[in-house]
Every structure is written in structure tokens, then in C-alpha cells.
Enzyme design. Sequence first.
Site, mmCIF file in Angstrom:
data_model
loop_
_atom_site.group_PDB
_atom_site.id
_atom_site.type_symbol
_atom_site.label_atom_id
_atom_site.label_comp_id
_atom_site.label_asym_id
_atom_site.label_seq_id
_atom_site.Cartn_x
_atom_site.Cartn_y
_atom_site.Cartn_z
ATOM 1 N N HIS A 157 0.828 -1.212 0.000
ATOM 2 C CA HIS A 157 0.000 0.000 0.000
ATOM 3 C C HIS A 157 0.863 1.262 0.000
ATOM 4 O O HIS A 157 0.376 2.342 -0.326
ATOM 5 C CB HIS A 157 -0.936 -0.001 1.210
ATOM 6 C CG HIS A 157 -2.148 -0.856 1.030
ATOM 7 N ND1 HIS A 157 -3.381 -0.351 0.717
ATOM 8 C CD2 HIS A 157 -2.314 -2.197 1.088
ATOM 9 C CE1 HIS A 157 -4.258 -1.336 0.605
ATOM 10 N NE2 HIS A 157 -3.630 -2.472 0.829
ATOM 11 N N ASP A 214 8.117 6.198 1.576
ATOM 12 C CA ASP A 214 7.769 7.487 2.169
ATOM 13 C C ASP A 214 6.553 7.436 3.083
ATOM 14 O O ASP A 214 5.993 8.474 3.441
ATOM 15 C CB ASP A 214 7.541 8.526 1.070
ATOM 16 C CG ASP A 214 6.440 8.129 0.094
ATOM 17 O OD1 ASP A 214 5.808 7.070 0.302
ATOM 18 O OD2 ASP A 214 6.216 8.876 -0.878
#
Length: 617
Positions: A157, A214
Site C-alpha cells: 500500500h 515514504d
Amino acid sequence: MGLSFGKPFIHPDFRDVFSKMPFGDKLGFLLVHSLDKGNLKWHKMPVLIGLLYLNTRRTLLEKYNLLPVGNSNGTQFNPDNFRYRTGDGKYNDPDNAEAGSQGTFFGRNMDPVDQKNELMSPDPMVVATKLLARREYKDTGKQFNILAAAWIQFMVHDWMDHLEDTQQIEIIAPEEVASQCPLKSFKFFATKEIPTNAEGIKTGHYNTRTAWWDGSAIYGANEQKLDNVRTFVDGKLKIGDDGLLLHGDNGVAISGDVRNSWAGVSILQALFTKEHNAVCDALKKEYPMLSDEELYRHARLVTSAVIAKVHTIDWTVELLKTKIMNAGMHANWYGLLGKRIKDTFGHIGGPALGGLVGLKKPNNHGVPYSLTEEFTSVYRMHSLLPSTLKLRDPTAEPDQTNTPPYQKDINIEDLLGIKGEQLLSKIGFEKQTVSMGHQACGALELWNYPVFFRDVIPQNVDGTSRPDHIDLAALEVYRDRERSVSRYNMFRRKILLPPIEKWEDLTSDEEAVKVLREVYGDDVEKLDLLVGLMAETKIKGFAISETAFNIFILMASRRLEADRFFTSNFNEKTYTKKGLQWVNTTEGLRDVIHRHYPEITDKWMKSASAFSVWDSK
């Protein structure tokens, strides 16, 4: 003068590429090839020799298995103007502002293989039914638990999802397996094929997530999603008073990426939302003049680095449970000199001695950073999920086996999507986490793909449900073909691993050989990648195949060394002194859970890693 003395020893499929290698690469190839072909394999060697093998193989992969897709020339910028991670992943690589950002091409680890005429050969539903569908649940023993299974989905994800076309495709179950298929047919959207308008590979596919490490699973992959999860007070993210994600009016969880999720991913999103907020509190206490935006930016850097570190030296070490890989993954982060030297003196030497994290400048090996089609393919790990979750009571005293008392089984399919969010709110974070921690996850083998995934409701990007159910096992077989990913044997050749010549080279399981021959005949070249990865005999201690592992070797390092926030900007000026200390003192998921739920770790986690079954030592 070439190394002609090596040619008779070299597998015939590699002689041409070997002849074109420069002298240094030939030496490296001969080293790894001798261990690949011989009886004494690299993983049975002493640790230092094993590390030498892995470093040599990674060097070859970096040179021959990083292919650009699309224009390699991006916008240059001054990194001092962007000392933070942007919402859409832009402005990381100073020479290519767009690299790794949302809406850029997936790269390649090998040339695409057009399979437009082979999309249905053999039929994906036949492959799924005869070789993938779960017969009897096989688990990983004490090595890997359901938290570990949820973790890799949490990472997916963060990393990758393909842009779809508006065209729908229908697959109809052939008569020979129709009675065994939960769906007799299913419809889905094609992957959108986009011209690259560049030299080399002519078409590609867009990644709708950011390819950087990130934390976009909790922050989102663009500013709109980011705004939806932020409170805009003290840099913090939205989280419920019960420690779980909040939900919109339609029942969809409020987090960075919620498409095709389940309760296991949701609790990790909630945990790292709390981690982000705790970092904000610590930074505000240390630096009271920081604004909401500054607190958010620093906390995102810290939280993303913690996630990357957990994956590198905790999750992967448990996935590949050998002394060589334990040393290798810690060397990726700390270097061969180790944590104590790095904590005391900082980064010393190059990537080998000092590690990839903290390098003076990022290194993309001459190819713009992206994740790849092949990387996506080897991360098809739905077999890690069991059919049911054994719910346990963490508020009770330990039972006779020193574990939380068992209460009941819950079907994993009831923990999927919006329905799963509703059930999770009744179960609670502690019970869900402790239950997942105490149960082994599924093995990545043939006949272990969860049956409930063969009749599952897919979701739109916003987390809302689609009307058409899909057979995910069959769809995954189709997707690799559609996206021109090499089939198993060619895949191995392209990463310089010896191909199989007969089914018995792949597995010693007589029934597997029989069914493989039934589905593919004697043509080993037709073997689908996913099936080969499940069928391949595993290295002792490895939960994945060696074939998949080779893509891991390459891309796990690349995710760190190509990112300036793990290299040139991994410093106090960017992270703050307090923030960098937070990352440096976190060694695994156990530390993160303990920070927020010490009663869970103190009472129930006997294992050193949160990814091992918790009652193991």
C-alpha cells in the site's frame, strides 16, 4: 582476451551474455555461477563467503537488471529547497524531480515479453484451480506470524498499484474446472498501457502510488489524500480515541491508502499514525517554536525511516531466517562495521563498511528510480493469509500453554474492506494484534491460496466497493501475462539463474510434478511465474523462493540507496537531532508496539521479533 576457459563450465543459455561482459563482470559471474551450479550452495557457506556471493550477485543485477521505462531526463532542482517528503513523491532525486512520484512508469528488471497471444494459455482459472487454490492450510510454523503477512500488504500500500483502463475484460471458467470455481466468470479492468515516447521499451504502466519508501500508506500519494488525514494541529494525523482509524460517512477508513485493505493492514496504519503523532509530541517538546507544517514534515521523515528500518532489519530477517541474511540486512542499514561503530562515529567508508543508509549521495546506478513490474510480481503473497483468525483474549491470564486464551475463530474474509473495519471496531486494537501475533501465517506454496480470494469484492481507489466480484488467484496469473512479465524459466535466465529443464528440477513433490504436467504438458517454458515461485523448493529458513529473492536483493538495496532521505539527507539538519535519535534507537516492530502498548509486549510477546509467533523464543 576473454575468459575462454570458463565457457565449457557455463550454462549454454548464459554463454552469449558472458562473452559480452567486461573482465570484472566475468569474474563476478563465474563466482556466483559456480555456487549456483555446484552442490555446495552459497547459503550453506560461512557467513563472509555468503555475503561475498550476495554482494557480487547484487552488483551484477544492478548492472544488467535495471531498465528504464520512459524518459530518463527529468527536471533538476536544488535539494535544499525541499528538505522534506512531498505529498506526491516529487523532488527526491535532484537530477530528476519526477522520479518515483505518483503517476510515473513502473520500471523493468528485464525486457518485457509480449504475451498478447498467450493471455489464456493455459487458462488462468485452470491454473488457479489445479495449482493454487487452498486444499489444506499449510503454515510457516513459528517463523512468521499473521502480523508479518499484514506487514507486507502494508508495504504494498506504500509502494505500488497499477493505473487501470476503462476497458473491462471477462474470464469464463472452462468446463473442466467450472464446478470447482466459486465464480463461473468474472469481470475486471485491464491495466492501462501507455506509450513511453522514449527509446527502448515502447509502452509501460503508471504507478498510482509513490515508489519511494515514504510512508504513503498512512499519508497518501498526493496532497488531496494528505489533507484528508491531517489535523493541521501540531503536525498530527487523525486517529480515533480507541487507537483505530477514523471512518468517513460511507464507512471507509481515513488513512493514506485504503484500497483493497483488511483489518490487519488497518491496525498497522493505526499504529504508525500513533507513531507519527508521538514523534510530533517529542519534537514539539524539544523544539517548541516549530510550526504545524514543520512538525508534520519532520515527523513524516522520522516515521517513514522507522518503517523502512523495521522492514530491513526485522521483517526481512524473519522472512529469510539465516545467519547470512541476518548479517546482510543489518549490513544494508549499518554496514559491516555494525551499529555500535556507526552510532559512535557516523557513516565510515562506502556502502559495504558503513551501509547504504547515510551515504554521502544517493545512487540510482544510472537508471531513474522506480519500482518494477517484476518487483510487483514477486510480491504476490496472498497465500500468507490463513482462512481464519483465532481470536484470543489479551485481558485474561495466560492459559496452560502460556498464551492468551483462545476464544473463537473469525473468517478472514469477514475482516476485509468496510465490513472488516466494522468488525475491527468491535474487536479492538489489542485483541486483533495479540491474536495475529500468536498465529502462524500461511506458507508460500502450491495449493495454499485462500479460497475466499477466489470470490472477493474489489475496491475503487477511494476504498468503495465495486459491483463485480473477482477471482484474485486467476487474476494474478493473468496480470503477469498482461503486463509482459517473463514466465518462470525466462525470468530465471534474465537474472542469471540456471533455468529448469524438467519439472523434477523445480520440485521433488511427485503430485506437484504430475499436476504441473497436466496443466502445462512437458513445456516448462510455459510455467507461470507465480506458480513457479510457489512450487520451487525453498532454501532452508527462507519463506520465499530463491528466484523471488534475487529481485529482493536488487530492489531492497535500491529503495534505500536511491533515496536522498536515506543517504545525503539522512542527518540532523533534515531530521532534527531528536528525530534522528528516534530512528537510530528503534530496532524493530516490537519497539514500536512497546512504545504505544507496553502492556502487550510485556505480557504477551516472548519472541525477539514481533513478526515471529509470539510464544516462540
